[in-house]
Design an enzyme around this catalytic site. Structure first.
Site, PDB file in Angstrom:
ATOM      1  N   THR A 145       0.850  -1.176   0.131  1.00 48.36           N
ATOM      2  CA  THR A 145      -0.101   0.160   0.029  1.00 48.36           C
ATOM      3  C   THR A 145       0.796   1.268  -0.101  1.00 48.36           C
ATOM      4  O   THR A 145       0.650   2.305  -0.708  1.00 48.36           O
ATOM      5  CB  THR A 145      -1.082   0.019   1.300  1.00 48.36           C
ATOM      6  OG1 THR A 145      -1.645  -1.193   1.254  1.00 48.36           O
ATOM      7  CG2 THR A 145      -1.934   1.342   1.106  1.00 48.36           C
ATOM      8  N   VAL A 224      10.309   4.778   6.848  1.00 48.96           N
ATOM      9  CA  VAL A 224       8.948   4.675   7.002  1.00 48.96           C
ATOM     10  C   VAL A 224       8.331   3.387   7.549  1.00 48.96           C
ATOM     11  O   VAL A 224       7.133   3.331   7.774  1.00 48.96           O
ATOM     12  CB  VAL A 224       8.116   5.556   6.097  1.00 48.96           C
ATOM     13  CG1 VAL A 224       8.313   7.020   6.157  1.00 48.96           C
ATOM     14  CG2 VAL A 224       7.979   4.994   4.912  1.00 48.96           C
ATOM     15  N   ALA A 225       9.358   2.554   7.614  1.00 50.94           N
ATOM     16  CA  ALA A 225       8.849   1.132   7.862  1.00 50.94           C
ATOM     17  C   ALA A 225       8.886   0.913   9.492  1.00 50.94           C
ATOM     18  O   ALA A 225       7.908   1.329  10.261  1.00 50.94           O
ATOM     19  CB  ALA A 225       9.650   0.187   7.001  1.00 50.94           C
ATOM     20  N   ARG A 226      10.054   0.137   9.860  1.00 48.92           N
ATOM     21  CA  ARG A 226      10.070  -0.148  11.308  1.00 48.92           C
ATOM     22  C   ARG A 226      11.567   0.250  11.652  1.00 48.92           C
ATOM     23  O   ARG A 226      12.461  -0.270  10.726  1.00 48.92           O
ATOM     24  CB  ARG A 226       9.723  -1.444  11.760  1.00 48.92           C
ATOM     25  CG  ARG A 226       8.240  -1.656  11.830  1.00 48.92           C
ATOM     26  CD  ARG A 226       7.499  -0.913  13.037  1.00 48.92           C
ATOM     27  NE  ARG A 226       6.258  -1.079  13.183  1.00 48.92           N
ATOM     28  CZ  ARG A 226       5.231  -0.345  12.693  1.00 48.92           C
ATOM     29  NH1 ARG A 226       5.580   0.670  11.897  1.00 48.92           N
ATOM     30  NH2 ARG A 226       3.999  -0.820  12.919  1.00 48.92           N
ATOM     31  N   GLU A 255      11.176   3.768  20.804  1.00 48.52           N
ATOM     32  CA  GLU A 255      10.346   5.144  20.994  1.00 48.52           C
ATOM     33  C   GLU A 255       9.739   5.231  21.911  1.00 48.52           C
ATOM     34  O   GLU A 255       9.205   4.293  22.765  1.00 48.52           O
ATOM     35  CB  GLU A 255       9.191   4.697  19.666  1.00 48.52           C
ATOM     36  CG  GLU A 255       9.947   4.690  18.347  1.00 48.52           C
ATOM     37  CD  GLU A 255       8.743   4.305  16.941  1.00 48.52           C
ATOM     38  OE1 GLU A 255       7.582   4.223  17.393  1.00 48.52           O
ATOM     39  OE2 GLU A 255       9.307   4.285  15.871  1.00 48.52           O
ATOM     40  N   HIS A 274       7.464   9.062  14.667  1.00 45.91           N
ATOM     41  CA  HIS A 274       6.450   8.173  14.052  1.00 45.91           C
ATOM     42  C   HIS A 274       5.097   8.638  13.695  1.00 45.91           C
ATOM     43  O   HIS A 274       4.092   8.149  14.315  1.00 45.91           O
ATOM     44  CB  HIS A 274       6.105   6.965  15.013  1.00 45.91           C
ATOM     45  CG  HIS A 274       5.906   5.590  14.471  1.00 45.91           C
ATOM     46  ND1 HIS A 274       6.530   4.360  14.660  1.00 45.91           N
ATOM     47  CD2 HIS A 274       4.916   5.415  13.355  1.00 45.91           C
ATOM     48  CE1 HIS A 274       6.144   3.436  13.888  1.00 45.91           C
ATOM     49  NE2 HIS A 274       5.222   3.856  13.195  1.00 45.91           N
ATOM     50  N   VAL A 275       5.064   9.645  12.946  1.00 42.40           N
ATOM     51  CA  VAL A 275       3.818  10.346  12.551  1.00 42.40           C
ATOM     52  C   VAL A 275       3.414  10.326  11.269  1.00 42.40           C
ATOM     53  O   VAL A 275       2.498  10.983  10.716  1.00 42.40           O
ATOM     54  CB  VAL A 275       3.989  11.778  13.017  1.00 42.40           C
ATOM     55  CG1 VAL A 275       3.774  11.879  14.670  1.00 42.40           C
ATOM     56  CG2 VAL A 275       4.998  12.571  12.477  1.00 42.40           C
TER      57      VAL A 275
HETATM   58  P1  NAD Z   1       1.699  -3.751   3.037  1.00 38.73           P
HETATM   59  O1  NAD Z   1       1.461  -5.166   3.593  1.00 38.73           O
HETATM   60  O2  NAD Z   1       0.333  -3.287   2.047  1.00 38.73           O
HETATM   61  O3  NAD Z   1       2.951  -3.790   2.103  1.00 38.73           O
HETATM   62  C1  NAD Z   1       4.045  -4.299   2.445  1.00 38.73           C
HETATM   63  C2  NAD Z   1       4.899  -4.929   1.311  1.00 38.73           C
HETATM   64  O4  NAD Z   1       6.145  -5.032   1.680  1.00 38.73           O
HETATM   65  C3  NAD Z   1       4.127  -6.171   0.758  1.00 38.73           C
HETATM   66  O5  NAD Z   1       3.859  -6.012  -0.599  1.00 38.73           O
HETATM   67  C4  NAD Z   1       5.353  -7.126   1.087  1.00 38.73           C
HETATM   68  O6  NAD Z   1       5.121  -8.345   0.302  1.00 38.73           O
HETATM   69  C5  NAD Z   1       6.479  -6.433   0.923  1.00 38.73           C
HETATM   70  N1  NAD Z   1       7.565  -7.228   1.753  1.00 38.73           N
HETATM   71  C6  NAD Z   1       7.601  -7.899   2.621  1.00 38.73           C
HETATM   72  N2  NAD Z   1       9.077  -8.272   2.604  1.00 38.73           N
HETATM   73  C7  NAD Z   1       9.628  -7.653   1.696  1.00 38.73           C
HETATM   74  C8  NAD Z   1      11.095  -7.831   1.302  1.00 38.73           C
HETATM   75  N3  NAD Z   1      12.055  -8.416   2.199  1.00 38.73           N
HETATM   76  N4  NAD Z   1      11.454  -7.053   0.607  1.00 38.73           N
HETATM   77  C9  NAD Z   1      10.668  -6.255  -0.170  1.00 38.73           C
HETATM   78  N5  NAD Z   1       9.100  -6.207   0.048  1.00 38.73           N
HETATM   79  C10 NAD Z   1       8.838  -6.894   1.116  1.00 38.73           C
HETATM   80  O7  NAD Z   1       1.827  -2.789   4.229  1.00 38.73           O
HETATM   81  P2  NAD Z   1       1.857  -1.140   4.207  1.00 38.73           P
HETATM   82  O8  NAD Z   1       0.807  -0.712   4.338  1.00 38.73           O
HETATM   83  O9  NAD Z   1       2.561  -0.741   2.839  1.00 38.73           O
HETATM   84  O10 NAD Z   1       2.859  -0.895   5.297  1.00 38.73           O
HETATM   85  C11 NAD Z   1       4.284  -1.230   5.290  1.00 38.73           C
HETATM   86  C12 NAD Z   1       4.892  -1.417   6.494  1.00 38.73           C
HETATM   87  O11 NAD Z   1       5.296   0.164   6.921  1.00 38.73           O
HETATM   88  C13 NAD Z   1       4.349  -1.788   7.881  1.00 38.73           C
HETATM   89  O12 NAD Z   1       4.451  -3.411   8.040  1.00 38.73           O
HETATM   90  C14 NAD Z   1       4.817  -0.955   8.775  1.00 38.73           C
HETATM   91  O13 NAD Z   1       5.857  -1.780   9.355  1.00 38.73           O
HETATM   92  C15 NAD Z   1       5.211   0.307   8.285  1.00 38.73           C
HETATM   93  N6  NAD Z   1       4.168   1.406   8.376  1.00 38.73           N
HETATM   94  C16 NAD Z   1       4.639   2.586   9.091  1.00 38.73           C
HETATM   95  C17 NAD Z   1       3.411   3.759   9.316  1.00 38.73           C
HETATM   96  C18 NAD Z   1       4.198   5.037  10.074  1.00 38.73           C
HETATM   97  O14 NAD Z   1       3.806   5.473  10.716  1.00 38.73           O
HETATM   98  N7  NAD Z   1       5.629   5.142   9.750  1.00 38.73           N
HETATM   99  C19 NAD Z   1       2.440   3.693   8.911  1.00 38.73           C
HETATM  100  C20 NAD Z   1       2.092   2.391   8.596  1.00 38.73           C
HETATM  101  C21 NAD Z   1       2.933   1.377   8.144  1.00 38.73           C
END
Ligand code: NAD
Length: 308
Positions: A145, A224-226, A255, A274-275
């Site tokens: 997403t 923006v992941a973890r 955090e 983390h916003v």
């Molecule tokens: P999502 O599930 O829609 O997309 C994650 C994608 O990453 C999937 O398509 C998955 O196949 C892919 N993936 C998994 N392992 C991978 C790898 N080794 N290499 C490449 N791609 C890989 O999730 P999303 O909504 O896009 O969110 C992604 C991540 O972002 C969440 O898991 C969360 O940790 C983080 N997130 C952070 C915030 C924030 O406030 N900073 C907000 C939402 C999500």
């Protein structure tokens, strides 16, 4: 499964006002109430929560209000027969817009001028510091997403978009898709590397000293992941010794980021607490997901975003 109560755990307040979430979840059929850590649950409860608690395993269904569910023990949910759903799918505008903000700040030096503003400082950046996003390459790691939202927006800005996804399948607005085992090559020509993947066993520590060394010296890392997707010391060293030019971090190893953390004062870093996903309508987006699943349960259908 028959849901007789939606229990909104107080940890939801970390992301949005509790009252707003309760009001958004109110429907004609299932009563909604807030609960704290002293609450107990049974097989007719749906719990809506930010953080996990062991007691939730007694409920029928737990909905985590974040996309990442790395803090939840998926095996324990499966063993207990408790359904777990997450909030993937609602961050396709918020987080990508924040990412565009970071990229624009770095290219147009906005973060530098905002820092100087407090000192009424008219100093201009050196002639060779600013650049345009147009024509620069961005590597989006994780094309779900958030990653797709980043790809769509950066492509619209005229950037050259490459991406990394497990399947290696083509993605819209992404010129070239690499697989995770080709990460070195994927980041090598990018001016920006944007981490949009979940924290998993595979991605923990994925951005280490070796990968940072593959990046261009004038490149920027955006997380923006973890936090633990990046090796903390490796990033700090890379920023200090000029291996890369800078980093924007919304996700951190601890955090809140500790007061004495070197990133707070690092001139090459943008730190946000983390916003990236914050929005004044977060409660509505979550409620829509939960209500859709309540309706699916009524119709005997499988749940959206089920992870256990
Ligand atoms: P999502 O599930 O829609 O997309 C994650 C994608 O990453 C999937 O398509 C998955 O196949 C892919 N993936 C998994 N392992 C991978 C790898 N080794 N290499 C490449 N791609 C890989 O999730 P999303 O909504 O896009 O969110 C992604 C991540 O972002 C969440 O898991 C969360 O940790 C983080 N997130 C952070 C915030 C924030 O406030 N900073 C907000 C939402 C999500």
């Amino acid at each position: 499964m028959d849901i007789a109560r939606i229990a909104v755990h107080e940890s939801v307040a970390k992301a949005c006002p509790l009252e707003a979430m309760v009001a958004a979840l109110q429907g004609p059929d299932v009563p909604v109430e807030t609960v704290g850590d002293d609450a107990s649950f049974d097989a007719s409860d749906c719990v809506v929560t930010f953080s996990p608690r062991e007691a939730f395993l007694d409920a029928a269904w737990v909905h985590g209000i974040r996309a990442g569910y790395d803090e939840f023990d998926v095996d324990a949910y499966e063993a207990a027969g408790t359904v777990l759903t997450n909030s993937t799918g609602i961050h396709g505008d918020t987080v990508p817009e924040t990412v565009v903000g970071y990229l624009t700040a770095f290219a147009r030096r906005l973060h530098v001028y905002r820092d100087r503003q407090g000192d009424s400082d008219w100093t201009q950046e050196p002639y060779d510091a600013p650049f345009t996003l147009t024509g620069e390459q961005v590597c989006v790691v994780g094309l779900g997403t958030i990653g797709q939202g980043v790809a769509d927006r950066t492509d619209a800005l005229g950037m050259d978009v490459v991406g990394v996804r497990r399947s290696g399948d083509p993605a819209e607005n992404v010129e070239r898709v690499y697989t995770p085992d080709e990460l070195d090559a994927a980041v090598a020509d990018a001016r920006f590397v944007v981490l949009c993947c979940p924290l998993t066993e595979e991605t923990e520590g994925m951005v280490d000293a070796a990968l940072l060394a593959q990046m261009r010296a004038d490149s920027y890392l955006v997380n923006v992941a973890r936090g633990p997707v990046v090796v903390e010391d490796a990033l700090l060293n890379a920023l200090d010794d000029g291996t890369i030019a800078g980093a924007a971090l919304d996700a951190h190893w601890e955090e809140p980021l500790p007061d004495d953390h070197p990133l707070w004062d690092h001139e090459s870093a943008i730190v946000t607490p983390h916003v990236a996903a914050s929005t004044s309508r977060y409660h509505e987006d979550i409620a829509a997901l939960v209500q859709e699943n309540v309706e699916r349960i009524d119709r005997g259908e499988s749940l959206r975003n089920r992870v256990a």
